[in-house]
Design a protein around this motif. Structure first.
Motif, PDB file in Angstrom:
ATOM      1  N   LYS A  46      47.722  22.985  78.069  1.00 15.52           N
ATOM      2  CA  LYS A  46      47.667  22.085  76.910  1.00 15.52           C
ATOM      3  C   LYS A  46      46.418  22.335  76.077  1.00 15.52           C
ATOM      4  O   LYS A  46      46.474  22.291  74.839  1.00 15.52           O
ATOM      5  N   ALA A  47      45.295  22.610  76.745  1.00 15.80           N
ATOM      6  CA  ALA A  47      44.073  22.916  76.005  1.00 15.80           C
ATOM      7  C   ALA A  47      44.227  24.225  75.239  1.00 15.80           C
ATOM      8  O   ALA A  47      43.763  24.348  74.094  1.00 15.80           O
ATOM      9  N   TRP A  48      44.885  25.207  75.861  1.00  8.54           N
ATOM     10  CA  TRP A  48      45.090  26.488  75.186  1.00  8.54           C
ATOM     11  C   TRP A  48      45.966  26.311  73.942  1.00  8.54           C
ATOM     12  O   TRP A  48      45.649  26.837  72.871  1.00  8.54           O
ATOM     13  N   HIS A  49      47.056  25.571  74.075  1.00  8.69           N
ATOM     14  CA  HIS A  49      47.949  25.349  72.931  1.00  8.69           C
ATOM     15  C   HIS A  49      47.261  24.512  71.854  1.00  8.69           C
ATOM     16  O   HIS A  49      47.515  24.727  70.652  1.00  8.69           O
ATOM     17  N   LEU A  50      46.428  23.561  72.260  1.00 10.39           N
ATOM     18  CA  LEU A  50      45.664  22.787  71.282  1.00 10.39           C
ATOM     19  C   LEU A  50      44.808  23.716  70.425  1.00 10.39           C
ATOM     20  O   LEU A  50      44.810  23.611  69.186  1.00 10.39           O
ATOM     21  N   TYR A  51      44.084  24.612  71.092  1.00  3.16           N
ATOM     22  CA  TYR A  51      43.237  25.541  70.338  1.00  3.16           C
ATOM     23  C   TYR A  51      44.091  26.453  69.465  1.00  3.16           C
ATOM     24  O   TYR A  51      43.767  26.717  68.299  1.00  3.16           O
ATOM     25  N   ASP A  52      45.189  26.919  70.045  1.00  5.70           N
ATOM     26  CA  ASP A  52      46.032  27.876  69.333  1.00  5.70           C
ATOM     27  C   ASP A  52      46.615  27.265  68.046  1.00  5.70           C
ATOM     28  O   ASP A  52      46.679  27.929  67.004  1.00  5.70           O
ATOM     29  N   LYS A  53      46.987  26.004  68.112  1.00  6.86           N
ATOM     30  CA  LYS A  53      47.661  25.376  66.980  1.00  6.86           C
ATOM     31  C   LYS A  53      46.687  24.785  65.967  1.00  6.86           C
ATOM     32  O   LYS A  53      46.931  24.843  64.754  1.00  6.86           O
ATOM     33  N   GLU A  54      45.593  24.227  66.431  1.00 11.30           N
ATOM     34  CA  GLU A  54      44.747  23.455  65.528  1.00 11.30           C
ATOM     35  C   GLU A  54      43.400  24.108  65.198  1.00 11.30           C
ATOM     36  O   GLU A  54      42.774  23.722  64.198  1.00 11.30           O
ATOM     37  N   PHE A  55      42.950  25.066  65.996  1.00 13.12           N
ATOM     38  CA  PHE A  55      41.601  25.578  65.780  1.00 13.12           C
ATOM     39  C   PHE A  55      41.530  27.090  65.592  1.00 13.12           C
ATOM     40  O   PHE A  55      40.584  27.590  64.989  1.00 13.12           O
ATOM     41  N   ARG A  56      42.495  27.818  66.107  1.00 10.76           N
ATOM     42  CA  ARG A  56      42.371  29.278  66.093  1.00 10.76           C
ATOM     43  C   ARG A  56      42.288  29.831  64.664  1.00 10.76           C
ATOM     44  O   ARG A  56      41.485  30.717  64.385  1.00 10.76           O
ATOM     45  N   ARG A  57      43.107  29.306  63.777  1.00 13.35           N
ATOM     46  CA  ARG A  57      43.155  29.868  62.421  1.00 13.35           C
ATOM     47  C   ARG A  57      41.808  29.722  61.714  1.00 13.35           C
ATOM     48  O   ARG A  57      41.358  30.653  61.038  1.00 13.35           O
ATOM     49  N   SER A  58      41.154  28.604  61.876  1.00 14.25           N
ATOM     50  CA  SER A  58      39.884  28.393  61.176  1.00 14.25           C
ATOM     51  C   SER A  58      38.694  28.961  61.938  1.00 14.25           C
ATOM     52  O   SER A  58      37.750  29.465  61.337  1.00 14.25           O
ATOM     53  N   GLN A  59      38.759  28.898  63.281  1.00 11.44           N
ATOM     54  CA  GLN A  59      37.594  29.319  64.066  1.00 11.44           C
ATOM     55  C   GLN A  59      37.672  30.773  64.531  1.00 11.44           C
ATOM     56  O   GLN A  59      36.659  31.347  64.942  1.00 11.44           O
ATOM     57  N   LYS A  60      38.878  31.356  64.506  1.00 11.48           N
ATOM     58  CA  LYS A  60      39.053  32.777  64.833  1.00 11.48           C
ATOM     59  C   LYS A  60      38.546  33.141  66.236  1.00 11.48           C
ATOM     60  O   LYS A  60      38.010  34.214  66.439  1.00 11.48           O
ATOM     61  N   GLY A  61      38.741  32.257  67.207  1.00  8.95           N
ATOM     62  CA  GLY A  61      38.260  32.533  68.552  1.00  8.95           C
ATOM     63  C   GLY A  61      39.386  32.924  69.497  1.00  8.95           C
ATOM     64  O   GLY A  61      40.543  33.079  69.101  1.00  8.95           O
ATOM     65  N   LYS A  62      39.046  33.094  70.762  1.00  8.74           N
ATOM     66  CA  LYS A  62      40.034  33.385  71.797  1.00  8.74           C
ATOM     67  C   LYS A  62      39.718  32.533  73.014  1.00  8.74           C
ATOM     68  O   LYS A  62      38.571  32.098  73.210  1.00  8.74           O
ATOM     69  N   ILE A  63      40.734  32.324  73.850  1.00  7.64           N
ATOM     70  CA  ILE A  63      40.586  31.363  74.934  1.00  7.64           C
ATOM     71  C   ILE A  63      41.474  31.757  76.104  1.00  7.64           C
ATOM     72  O   ILE A  63      42.579  32.281  75.927  1.00  7.64           O
ATOM     73  N   SER A  64      40.970  31.516  77.334  1.00  5.19           N
ATOM     74  CA  SER A  64      41.749  31.787  78.539  1.00  5.19           C
ATOM     75  C   SER A  64      41.143  31.016  79.701  1.00  5.19           C
ATOM     76  O   SER A  64      40.267  30.161  79.508  1.00  5.19           O
ATOM     77  N   ILE A  65      41.590  31.332  80.901  1.00  3.83           N
ATOM     78  CA  ILE A  65      41.065  30.741  82.131  1.00  3.83           C
ATOM     79  C   ILE A  65      40.399  31.851  82.937  1.00  3.83           C
ATOM     80  O   ILE A  65      40.796  33.013  82.847  1.00  3.83           O
ATOM     81  N   ALA A  66      39.364  31.521  83.706  1.00  2.00           N
ATOM     82  CA  ALA A  66      38.669  32.511  84.540  1.00  2.00           C
ATOM     83  C   ALA A  66      38.915  32.180  86.007  1.00  2.00           C
ATOM     84  O   ALA A  66      38.586  31.090  86.470  1.00  2.00           O
ATOM     85  N   LEU A  67      39.504  33.123  86.746  1.00  2.00           N
ATOM     86  CA  LEU A  67      39.870  32.917  88.148  1.00  2.00           C
ATOM     87  C   LEU A  67      38.950  33.697  89.065  1.00  2.00           C
ATOM     88  O   LEU A  67      38.556  34.825  88.747  1.00  2.00           O
ATOM     89  N   GLN A  68      38.621  33.100  90.203  1.00  2.00           N
ATOM     90  CA  GLN A  68      37.884  33.860  91.218  1.00  2.00           C
ATOM     91  C   GLN A  68      38.869  34.788  91.904  1.00  2.00           C
ATOM     92  O   GLN A  68      39.939  34.370  92.347  1.00  2.00           O
TER      93      GLN A  68
END
Length: 993
Positions: free
Chosen positions: A685-707
């Protein structure tokens, strides 16, 4: 700058060769090995043994033959001892399970020979059962026994296997014990010589290597002193030393017999198999080293010094034991001195940590370093030729065919032998694994196993079944050691343009103390009395606006990062401090401002912030108390709370942060299946939130980090161990990775395993199910694959050590003791990273991968930072192999950790007395960054476009160039217009005047 390979020649020059030995010279062993180059000397040596090196396996008659009443065999002291009943009072315990049948080698001679053929050994060590040849210990000869050993020698000759024959391996005929008192009697040496003469006469034409007896220390001390072993005489130290005296005399008689009467025609060699432990000092003091030397004198030197030096006992024994120790006459000394043609050494589980009396350690620490023992023998006994005639460890009696523990001890001992030859100049010419097959293990009966071949002792036919160790030893013999492999060689090359070189600090140092420039109070300095500043009441200055430069801690951390030359800095936010109540009702604006400043200052110096929203820590999992109190991730409401928190962070920090991690290293070891289920939904849900509402303006990338530590099958030849390794990888990594990077659901391996466990053991481990909507939500919720990798673990299916066995997953954790280890015992296994990266690619396709954390603990002493230098060098080298050779889409590498203040013992900066100091590992990492890898002479130059400093203000202008050009044109036109209006207005005024 290519990573350096281990340099055996250089090490050899550094270590030097041992000098010709002399009594007491072995005492230099401990200080020498304390000075060896670290960690180079502890690395695995990829090399081979000298040409003609002897490889073999061994057995002892009582351990494997069985047939105790067959073919006219007489009783031995071990037959009697093993059959004895317990006394009613319990003062005499019952004997261990007997060797009456054992492995039944007496009736399976060709079966054992087939095992030797399969191994490809050059020699086979076995012992003659004295009571099988001479049932009462003296004449007459038993024809059936004679025929048996002739058949064995004949079969060995057909196979081209060299026999190494022991005349006496603890199984003294009971008739000699009854008639004379065994080795306590001075009659025994001559009787033993008579027995040996018979053996030389009948078998000597086919035998080149003879051993008179095995481990006289155990026979004398525990047979006649403590009574722990047959014949069980509790005669105390005096009788133990007398028995040893007679054993030495018997050995010398047999050597002279062979030398005078059989050597000219048979051309063989005779020695005695001496066993020893190894001991290390509690502290490296002269006193403790002397105690270690004394310990070896009392066990090995007791027999070795008379034979190999001067015919007399060690001085430490003579001075400490006074009248207890018998004396040799001058004639006897000359007679015993030099009665060995080579040094036959037995080392391993029979004596070490088993039959060594504690008082013979002299308050020092027992160890299992075969290499140091070999060097000590070489130094102490005039650099003799050494033949290792018994060596191995043991596994549990319940272990069947995947004997991983045995393999890794074998690997360790053989590696140490190779280093002793190549690095230390020790003259070792042969090695013998103990044992060819499972058998009766003396005082431990059948509770342990030491064979290469498995024997089911309950079966009738006693069929031999090869264990994994057979395949290991077979391949080792074929290759004559551990030849260098292409995958172990250093690599030259560089990473691509834009490769992310980073450093990690789980939580940055936060210090929001305001600078003095923000204090509106007025102070005066009391220069006469207190020498302090005194606040003037009622007087204030105007306040100024806060600036990021006011945070001194930020300036310091940024300067340290700049010194490192990293391009990225990875840290985690503290959810529990930003939103203390878990919602937006209370916001820590001061902390948020601090994070904003930190990120903007990183961008100002062209370092990309990589920010994790949440990282679990010990206290409340780093969740706000209100969420931790009500179920944490078990509570579905935490999902929405995390999404709201993520929205706030994207809004507050998104202009500065273009590289987001939703969750950093969620520990699957501490997650319930329900918690993991909710965690995955929160991430998605956090990933989709960023993808829909913030990615276009902030131009960032996002994921999860696993051990993601690598898991390797302990026995590489075992299908069962491979299945276990695959299962653990799915439970450790696939549990959270498969729904996101795979098919949107949990790994099938997990569901199948849990179904099996629940049905068989009546457990109730419920792995939740995702709805179809949730699967679509979670699947693909990533921009890259971020992983933290620290070490590699070996796993097997055979239960060996209860403390390291996971009953739930049915997995045994195994340790390869040849691996380099950190002070916390983390294994340093660089190739594990490459295997992991290849595994991720094979499972999830050509996804961009970032190694978000990779590091090792080390000693605080700056000298020992060499381990971290080695670690960084070789793990990055393996990452480069994955990129260049395996085509893994690797885009970044981050070292863990930034400094010792926030991660003690892991930092590239030490922190002492409020000062940060760069360690050698930091400077080495900086050099790799500057070179973008390990370029060599043949590496083509990589020309990368200049990177433009990344900042939020610059981004606004860069993306609106056309608008800026138009505004600039209007502005210039406006200025020109004003100029002309002003100019002509003044001219008009002058004209009218």
């Amino acid at each position: 700058m290519a990573p350096a390979a281990p340099l055996p020649l250089l090490l050899l020059l550094l270590l030097g060769r041992p000098l010709l030995g002399a009594p007491g010279q072995g005492a230099g062993t401990w200080s020498r090995f304390a000075r060896l180059p670290y960690p180079q000397d502890q690395l695995f040596l990829h090399d081979t043994f000298p040409d003609g090196f002897l490889w073999g396996a061994g057995t002892a008659a009582y351990q494997t033959e069985g047939g105790w009443r067959q073919g006219g065999k007489g009783a031995s002291v071990w037959d009697t001892f093993a059959h004895r009943p317990a006394t009613p009072s319990g003062s005499v315990p019952p004997g261990p399970a007997a060797g009456d049948v054992a492995s039944d080698s007496y009736n399976n001679l060709f079966r054992d020979a087939e095992g030797l053929r399969r191994l490809g050994v050059s020699h086979y060590r076995f012992s003659l059962a004295w009571a099988r040849l001479l049932p009462n210990g003296t004449a007459p000869l038993n024809p059936a026994g004679l025929a048996h050993y002739r058949r064995l020698l004949g079969r060995l000759r057909e196979l081209g296997v060299e026999p190494v024959v022991t005349l006496y391996h603890w199984d003294l005929p009971q008739g000699l014990q009854d008639a004379f008192g065994g080795w306590a009697s001075p009659v025994l040496p001559q009787l033993f010589c008579d027995y040996a003469e018979l053996c030389f006469r009948h078998f000597g034409g086919q035998v080149r290597y003879w051993l008179t007896m095995d481990n006289p220390y155990v026979v004398a001390w525990h047979g006649y002193g403590t009574g722990r072993l047959p014949p069980g005489v509790q005669g105390g130290p005096r009788l133990g030393y007398r028995a040893a005296h007679h054993l030495l005399q018997a050995h010398a008689k047999v050597w002279h017999l062979y030398n005078d009467h059989f050597r000219p025609t048979q051309r063989g060699k005779v020695s005695i198999a001496l066993s020893s432990h190894w001991i290390k000092p509690q502290h490296m003091t002269e006193k403790n080293i002397k105690e270690c030397q004394k310990s070896l004198d009392f066990v090995l030197g007791w027999f070795a010094k008379p034979i190999f030096i001067d015919g007399d006992y060690p001085e430490s024994m003579k001075s400490n034991l006074s009248s207890l120790l018998p004396e040799f006459s001058e004639v006897e000394k000359k007679y015993i001195k030099g009665t060995a043609d080579f040094f036959a050494l037995s080392f391993g589980a029979t004596l070490s940590f088993q039959l060594l009396d504690s008082h013979m350690k002299f308050q020092q620490l027992e160890s299992i370093s075969l290499r140091q023992l070999l060097y000590w023998i070489s130094s102490e006994y005039n650099n003799p030729q050494i033949f290792i005639v018994e060596n191995s460890w043991f596994v549990s009696g319940s272990t069947k065919r995947d004997d991983a523990k045995y393999i890794y001890y074998l690997k360790k001992f053989i590696m140490e032998t190779l280093k002793a030859i190549r690095y230390d100049g020790v003259n070792v010419f042969g090695y013998t694994v103990w044992s060819l097959l499972d058998g009766f293990e003396w005082h431990r009966g059948y509770s342990i196993r030491r064979g290469l071949f498995y024997v089911d002792f309950q079966s009738h036919d006693k069929k031999l079944m090869p264990k994994s160790s057979v395949l290991f030893y077979q391949k080792l013999i074929e290759k004559n050691g551990f030849p260098p492999l292409p995958e172990n060689q250093p690599i030259e090359g560089i990473f691509p343009c834009g490769f992310a070189w980073g450093i990690v600090d789980n939580y940055i140092q936060v210090d929001t103390t305001p600078a003095q420039f923000l204090d509106s109070n007025v102070y005066v300095w009391d220069v006469h009395q207190t020498k302090k500043l005194i606040k003037v009441d009622g007087v204030f200055t105007s306040k100024r606006k806060r600036h990021c430069v006011d945070f001194a801690s930020i300036r310091l951390q940024i300067s340290l990062l700049q010194e490192m030359h990293v391009t990225h800095f990875h840290f985690s936010l503290k959810w529990s401090l930003i939103l203390p109540l878990g919602n937006l009702s209370v916001i820590n604006h001061t902390l948020v401002h601090y994070y904003q400043c930190f990120a903007s200052e990183l961008l100002r110096v062209n370092i990309t912030p990589v920010v994790a929203l949440w990282q679990p820590m010990a206290e409340n999992q780093e969740l706000p108390v209100s969420l931790a109190k009500y179920g944490a991730w078990e509570n579905p409401e935490t999902i929405q709370a995390f999404v709201e928190y993520a929205r706030f962070c994207f809004t507050s920090l998104g202009d500065h942060v273009k590289f987001w991690i939703t969750m950093n290293e969620p520990s699957v070891k501490n997650l319930t299946y329900t918690a993991g289920h909710n965690l995955l939904k929160a991430h998605a849900k956090a990933w989709h939130l960023y993808d829909k509402e913030f990615r276009r303006s902030q131009k960032g990338k996002i994921s999860i980090a696993l051990q993601a530590d690598w898991v390797e099958p302990a026995c590489p030849f075992s299908r069962n161990d491979q299945d276990v390794a695959d299962r653990i990888l799915e439970f450790d990594i696939g549990w959270l990775a498969e729904p996101i990077f795979g098919n949107g659901d949990y790994p099938q391996v997990m569901r199948a395993w849990l179904h099996r466990r629940n049905s068989i053991d009546l457990y109730n481990f419920h792995l939740p199910h995702f709805s179809e909507h949730e699967k679509k939500l979670i699947q693909g919720s990533f921009d890259f694959f971020a992983l933290s990798h620290y070490t590699t673990t070996l796993v097997g299916w055979e239960k060996e050590d209860a403390l390291k066995y996971d009953h739930y997953l049915e997995v045994q954790m195994i340790n390869d003791i040849t691996w380099l280890h950190s002070p916390s015992r983390a294994a340093v296994v660089p190739w594990g990273l490459r295997k992991l990266l290849k595994w991720v690619k094979s499972k999830y396709g050509n996804v961009p991968i970032y190694v978000m954390a990779n590091g090792i603990d080390d000693d605080q002493n700056m000298v020992h930072d060499k381990l971290r230098v080695y670690y960084i060098q070789n793990y990055i080298s393996e990452a480069l192999k994955a990129y260049t050779l395996d085509n893994v889409n690797l885009q970044g590498y981050f070292v863990y950790s930034f400094n010792d203040k926030t991660a003690p013992k892991y930092g590239l900066y030490s922190y002492v007395a409020n000062q940060y100091e760069p360690k050698p590992s930091m400077k080495y990492y900086r050099e790799i960054i500057d070179n973008n890898g390990f370029p060599g002479p043949e590496t083509p130059e990589l020309v990368c476009p200049e990177e433009i400093a990344s900042c939020s203000e610059c981004h606004f202008f860069r993306t609106r160039k056309s608008l800026l050009a138009f505004i600039s044109f209007v502005f210039v036109a406006f200025i020109v217009t004003i100029f002309f209006i002003t100019y002509y207005s003044r001219r008009v005024e002058r004209r009218y005047k």
